[in-house]
Structure formats: C-alpha cells, structure tokens
Scaffold this motif. Structure first.
Motif, PDB file in Angstrom:
ATOM      1  N   ARG A 111       0.828  -1.215   0.000  1.00 17.44           N
ATOM      2  CA  ARG A 111       0.000   0.000   0.000  1.00 17.44           C
ATOM      3  C   ARG A 111       0.858   1.259   0.000  1.00 17.44           C
ATOM      4  O   ARG A 111       0.500   2.262  -0.611  1.00 17.44           O
ATOM      5  CB  ARG A 111      -0.965  -0.014   1.197  1.00 17.44           C
ATOM      6  N   GLY A 151       0.571   3.944  -2.850  1.00 17.64           N
ATOM      7  CA  GLY A 151       0.284   5.324  -2.441  1.00 17.64           C
ATOM      8  C   GLY A 151       1.295   6.295  -3.039  1.00 17.64           C
ATOM      9  O   GLY A 151       0.925   7.359  -3.551  1.00 17.64           O
ATOM     10  N   ARG A 155      -1.581  14.016  -0.605  1.00 16.10           N
ATOM     11  CA  ARG A 155      -2.885  13.377  -0.326  1.00 16.10           C
ATOM     12  C   ARG A 155      -3.985  14.444  -0.263  1.00 16.10           C
ATOM     13  O   ARG A 155      -5.064  14.255  -0.821  1.00 16.10           O
ATOM     14  CB  ARG A 155      -2.853  12.649   1.023  1.00 16.10           C
TER      15      ARG A 155
END
Ligand SMILES: CC(C)(COP(=O)(O)OP(=O)(O)OC[C@H]1O[C@@H](n2cnc3c(N)ncnc32)[C@H](O)[C@@H]1O)[C@@H](O)C(=O)NCCC(=O)NCCS
Ligand SMILES: Nc1ncnc2c1ncn2[C@@H]1O[C@H](COP(=O)(O)OP(=O)(O)OP(=O)(O)O)[C@@H](O)[C@H]1O
Length: 196
Positions: free
Chosen positions: A65, A69, A154
């Motif tokens: 992940r 990401g 993000r």
C-alpha cells in the motif's frame, strides 16, 4: 435513514464514526471495503497487478500500500486508473451491505471521497467533518510517518473544504478537544434520530 459521513484525510472521520457506533448507528466503512476488495486472491488485486505490475506486491502476496500510495498520489492519471478498478468493486460491496442493513435506525456510510463522487444527493443527510489542513498534516506526520510532501499530496488529491461544505447537512468542525467533538456528534445524532 441513510447518512453519508465524509471529511478530508485525518480530519477525524473514524473518531466520529466510532462515537456514532457507540450511540447505536450502524456503520459501513468505505476505507475498509476498499482494502477488502484488493486482499490477496481477489479479482481486484489481480486487476491492480495487471495495471501497475507485480512490483506492487509484497513478498506475502499482499498489495504494497505504501508503494501504491507513492505512485498514485504523485500521478493523477495513475490514481484514476486505481480508482477505476477499486471504486466499482467498493460500490458493489456497499450495495450488498446496504441490502442486509436494518431498515430502521441510522445507517452511516463513511465515504472518504463522497464530495468527489457526485453521489451525495443519494443520501438522506450528509455529515462533513472538517479540520484545518495544518492539523491534518501534523496528524499524518505523527501517525503515518509520512513526509510533509506525502501529506500535502494526499490533501491535493481530495476535494476542498468548500466543496465538502457544499454537500453538508451537518458540519462538524473538529478543532477542539475530543470531549467537544463527542458533544457535537451526540447533538448531530440526536437530530438524525429525530428525523429518522
Ligand atoms: C492508494 C492506497 C493503496 C494507499 O493506501 P493507504 O493504506 O496508505 O491509505 P488508506 O487506504 O488507509 O487511505 C487513507 C486515506 O487516504 C485518502 N485516499 C485514499 N484513496 C484516495 C484517493 N483515491 N483519492 C484521494 N484520497 C484518497 C482517504 O482520505 C483515505 O481515508 C489506498 O488508499 C487505495 O487503494 N486508494 C484507492 C481507493 C480509494 O479511493 N479509497 C478511498 C475511498 S473508497
Ligand atoms: N478532537 C481531537 N483531538 C485530538 N485528536 C483527535 C481529535 N479528533 C481526531 N483526533 C486524532 O486524529 C487522528 C486522525 O483521526 P481519525 O483517524 O478519526 O481521522 P480519519 O479522518 O478517519 O483519518 P483517515 O482519513 O486517515 O482514515 C487520530 O489519531 C485521532 O485519534
């Protein structure tokens, strides 16, 4: 009553949803579903490997992940590819869970990307949790061990506070203590129950 719950990364959504669960709401957790649909052995993970290559797998066969990401929060086109795989699978799961959820009471759909999805008006009400970007960033640096650039990328991939406010039936500004947050969530829940 079907209620959407949303907010930016590290805004306090999970904390709000845990309080709502204690108060008696049923919770459907979007981030959890998004993890389940790419677990080892799933068709979802096979599609991700086809799109991103086997280098995104960990030795144990799970999705790396952190690596995914790094890729998708630095490349919007790749993020869209990942979303194109994961989101339809998540919506299928939502539909199945919703069909088996109790028909009375309050069902909370914790959907991080609700403002982005254009589906807010399919809910009876929407709760938006809002926290200043600087607090979101501090929490990500503290809890996730990410760099400031990771945290900012993000936030940049998400809706703005104004876009979220535009879909809010109830706005929860999470800038105070946990006790203040709980009191506000209790007040919102009382209104939801009264309206259900
Ligand atoms: C990129 C991935 C592998 C990173 O995993 P990681 O464990 O680091 O993060 P996690 O899944 O816990 O998500 C944490 C938060 O990141 C934010 N986030 C996740 N995906 C996205 C996205 N596509 N766009 C914007 N923000 C996102 C959300 O605020 C979410 O709550 C993962 O987030 C993912 O698979 N994303 C695509 C699916 C998705 O859109 N999920 C979110 C809602 S269903
Ligand atoms: N009012 C508050 N005071 C202090 N800490 C808080 C408060 N609200 C939330 N937190 C903390 O901030 C962090 C992020 O909160 P939480 O996990 O609920 O956010 P989230 O929006 O679900 O995050 P993510 O998008 O990463 O899933 C957690 O460590 C949580 O305990």
């Amino acid at each position: 009553m079907r209620v959407g719950l949303t907010g930016g990364i590290a805004s306090g959504k999970s904390t709000v949803s845990a309080i709502l669960a204690e108060l008696g709401a049923v919770i459907i957790d979007g981030d959890k579903l998004a993890r389940e649909v790419v677990e080892p052995g799933t068709p979802g993970l096979a599609q991700v490997v086809e799109a991103f290559g086997p280098e995104i797998l960990l030795p144990d066969g799970g999705m790396d992940r952190a690596k995914v990401g790094q890729i998708v929060f630095n490349d919007e086109a790749k993020r869209k590819v990942l979303e194109g795989i994961v989101h339809p699978l998540v919506f299928e799961r939502y539909a199945a869970l919703e069909a088996s959820a109790p028909k009375d009471g309050v069902v909370i759909h914790d959907i991080p990307l609700l403002a982005e999805s254009g589906r807010a008006d399919t809910f009876d009400a929407v709760i938006v949790v809002e926290t200043p970007a600087e607090v979101q960033i501090e929490r990500m640096l503290r809890d996730r061990g990410w760099s400031r650039a990771d945290a900012e990328s993000r936030i940049a991939a998400q809706a703005t506070p104004e876009q979220r406010r535009a879909i809010a039936t109830y706005l929860i500004v999470n800038t105070g203590t946990r006790e203040e947050l709980r009191a506000r969530v209790e007040a919102v829940y009382a209104e939801l129950v009264a309206a259900a």
